[in-house]
Design a protein around this motif. Structure first.
Motif, PDB file in Angstrom:
ATOM      1  N   LEU A   1       0.842  -1.344   0.080  1.00 43.34           N
ATOM      2  CA  LEU A   1       0.100   0.069   0.026  1.00 43.34           C
ATOM      3  C   LEU A   1       0.664   1.468   0.150  1.00 43.34           C
ATOM      4  CD1 LEU A   1      -2.734  -1.004   2.455  1.00 43.34           C
ATOM      5  CD2 LEU A   1      -3.096  -0.434   0.093  1.00 43.34           C
ATOM      6  N   ASP A   2       1.969   1.339   0.872  1.00 40.69           N
ATOM      7  CA  ASP A   2       2.718   2.289   0.840  1.00 40.69           C
ATOM      8  C   ASP A   2       3.351   2.561  -0.384  1.00 40.69           C
ATOM      9  OD1 ASP A   2       2.180   3.009   3.485  1.00 40.69           O
ATOM     10  OD2 ASP A   2       3.979   1.839   4.417  1.00 40.69           O
TER      11      ASP A   2
ATOM     12  N   ARG B   1       0.794   4.105  -2.840  1.00 41.30           N
ATOM     13  CA  ARG B   1       0.658   5.530  -2.678  1.00 41.30           C
ATOM     14  C   ARG B   1       1.870   6.263  -3.063  1.00 41.30           C
ATOM     15  NH1 ARG B   1       0.397   4.702   2.386  1.00 41.30           N
ATOM     16  NH2 ARG B   1      -1.764   4.482   2.394  1.00 41.30           N
TER      17      ARG B   1
ATOM     18  N   THR C   1       2.306   9.455  -6.277  1.00 39.71           N
ATOM     19  CA  THR C   1       2.319  10.910  -5.934  1.00 39.71           C
ATOM     20  C   THR C   1       3.841  11.182  -6.411  1.00 39.71           C
ATOM     21  OG1 THR C   1       3.131  10.208  -3.815  1.00 39.71           O
ATOM     22  CG2 THR C   1       0.787  10.930  -3.834  1.00 39.71           C
TER      23      THR C   1
ATOM     24  N   ARG D   1      -0.551  12.211  -9.698  1.00 40.06           N
ATOM     25  CA  ARG D   1      -1.374  12.685  -8.715  1.00 40.06           C
ATOM     26  C   ARG D   1      -2.857  12.974  -9.385  1.00 40.06           C
ATOM     27  NH1 ARG D   1       3.222  15.231  -6.596  1.00 40.06           N
ATOM     28  NH2 ARG D   1       2.854  17.139  -7.731  1.00 40.06           N
TER      29      ARG D   1
ATOM     30  N   THR E   1      -4.544   9.811 -10.084  1.00 39.43           N
ATOM     31  CA  THR E   1      -5.412   9.323  -8.888  1.00 39.43           C
ATOM     32  C   THR E   1      -6.421   9.581  -8.557  1.00 39.43           C
ATOM     33  OG1 THR E   1      -3.070   9.547  -8.134  1.00 39.43           O
ATOM     34  CG2 THR E   1      -4.611   8.961  -6.195  1.00 39.43           C
TER      35      THR E   1
ATOM     36  N   ARG F   1      -9.834   6.798  -7.017  1.00 40.36           N
ATOM     37  CA  ARG F   1     -10.075   6.799  -5.708  1.00 40.36           C
ATOM     38  C   ARG F   1     -10.673   5.739  -4.964  1.00 40.36           C
ATOM     39  NH1 ARG F   1     -11.363  13.154  -4.224  1.00 40.36           N
ATOM     40  NH2 ARG F   1      -9.248  14.193  -4.376  1.00 40.36           N
TER      41      ARG F   1
ATOM     42  N   LEU G   1      -8.772   2.366  -5.295  1.00 42.90           N
ATOM     43  CA  LEU G   1      -7.541   2.541  -4.097  1.00 42.90           C
ATOM     44  C   LEU G   1      -8.405   2.156  -2.811  1.00 42.90           C
ATOM     45  CD1 LEU G   1      -5.432   5.353  -5.556  1.00 42.90           C
ATOM     46  CD2 LEU G   1      -4.963   2.764  -5.453  1.00 42.90           C
TER      47      LEU G   1
ATOM     48  N   ARG H   1      -7.260  -0.802  -0.234  1.00 43.36           N
ATOM     49  CA  ARG H   1      -7.002  -0.402   1.189  1.00 43.36           C
ATOM     50  C   ARG H   1      -7.897  -1.190   2.299  1.00 43.36           C
ATOM     51  NH1 ARG H   1      -7.006   4.673   1.044  1.00 43.36           N
ATOM     52  NH2 ARG H   1      -9.081   5.106   1.932  1.00 43.36           N
TER      53      ARG H   1
END
Length: 364
Positions: A264-265, A268, A272, A278, A281, A285, A288, A292
């Motif tokens: 997940l990190d 992410r 970005t 970005r 993204t 949403r 994602l 999560r």
């Protein structure tokens, strides 16, 4: 336990059919605030019958903030299990909130316990006070792995560091009862976690357990034994129940949780890295957020300690309110589905009879 007050209810009165969930309000990193708020969510959003156990004054203050004083009864317990305490806690703290909660279940005033407290302490306390079901060699922790709407259940996830082959056979039956009760899987697929999928792979424990499970799968209770599975099979829905010893299971569980967090990190971070990423993204949403949620350990409610005379669910130690509420719903589903009776039937029919015959033949 002190006498009843205006925040207590007559728990000894005859109950209607919905199970009563007793929540250890003092267990967990975020206790009691998040635990109490989780109980409120379980009551209001899921319609569950919940009882909180712990220091009445602290609990009542939080319930008042949530305007829920009249919705959830409270049973006082003056002590609690510290997060660093292990197996000896069951003897050192007989008046802890966990011990009082178990007492309610033994008296028939509640059907299931939910706690985010120390795993060692809760396992020891509930095992001593609720006791294992007749014929069950050892209770075991069953945890759901994030494999979609119907998770794969791994047993044992840490209750028994050392195990015998006969115990792994019972772990399989415990896991089968779990997926049948919670998810309606009629004939659960079972696999033993080891270092290779080929027959004969693994140590003596795994090889012997495989032989016993092959015979146990022919019993009266539905079970399809698929043999060995490897670590890369855990999240593929290849089986419904993964059987292993508690040491291996706990290491595996922590590895899966750590890998999910890392993934997940990484996602992410990748999204970005620049303005274009970005911007993209914004259109991702919902997927994602769903990803999560599916990898969040709180989503599935926690681990079930199976094989006792009562239902016990251990929420993650760092659980927040929503995670506690989901643990309550899991406990409700297991208790409402009569998980203890399902296990009793499995253990007392073909499996126990067969294990006794095996023991007699080995003695000869």
């Amino acid at each position: 336990m002190s006498g009843p007050s205006n925040t207590d209810v007559a728990l000894t009165e005859e109950r209607t059919s919905p199970p009563v969930i007793v929540v250890d309000a003092m267990g967990g990193d975020n206790a009691p605030a998040e635990i109490v708020r989780g109980a409120v969510i379980a009551t209001r959003e899921f319609g569950l019958r919940v009882v909180l156990v712990g220091r009445r004054t602290e609990i009542a203050r939080i319930l008042a903030e949530e305007e829920a004083l009249r919705e959830i009864p409270v049973v006082h317990a003056e002590d609690e299990l510290a997060m660093h305490e292990g197996a000896l806690a069951s003897w050192r703290r007989p008046r802890s909130s966990a011990a009082v909660a178990c007492r309610l279940i033994r008296r028939g005033d509640a059907d299931a316990l939910v706690s985010a407290g120390t795993t060692g302490g809760i396992v020891a306390t509930s095992t001593v006070r609720l006791r294992t079901q007749p014929g069950v060699l050892r209770p075991a922790l069953a945890v759901p792995l994030p494999t979609g709407d119907v998770p794969t259940i791994m047993v044992d996830a840490g209750a028994n560091a050392d195990a015998k082959p006969e115990m792994l056979v019972q772990f399989a039956h415990l896991g089968c009862a779990y997926v049948q009760t919670a998810y309606g899987v009629h004939t659960p697929r079972v696999g033993v976690l080891t270092i290779g999928s080929e027959p004969g792979k693994g140590n003596k424990l795994v090889r012997k357990a495989g032989e016993l499970l092959t015979a146990a799968a022919e019993g009266e209770r539905p079970m399809e034994f698929l043999g060995n599975i490897e670590g890369h099979d855990l999240l593929t829905r290849k089986v419904d129940v993964v059987v292993t010893d508690g040491h291996t299971g706990n290491v595996t569980l922590k590895t899966v949780e750590g890998t999910a967090s890392f993934a997940l990190d990484a996602v992410r971070g990748a999204l970005t890295t620049n303005p274009l990423a970005r911007a993209g993204t914004l259109f991702q949403r919902k997927p994602l957020r769903e990803l999560r949620e599916s990898l969040n350990s709180e989503t599935y409610g926690g681990a079930a300690l199976l094989g006792l005379n009562g239902t016990v669910v251990l929420a993650h130690g760092s659980s927040h309110a929503k995670g506690v509420a989901r643990a309550c719903r899991l406990a409700h589903d297991l208790a409402g589905g009569h998980i203890t009776e399902q296990i009793r039937r499995r253990v007392h029919t073909r499996s126990t009879h067969w294990l006794h015959r095996l023991a007699q033949s080995e003695e000869r």
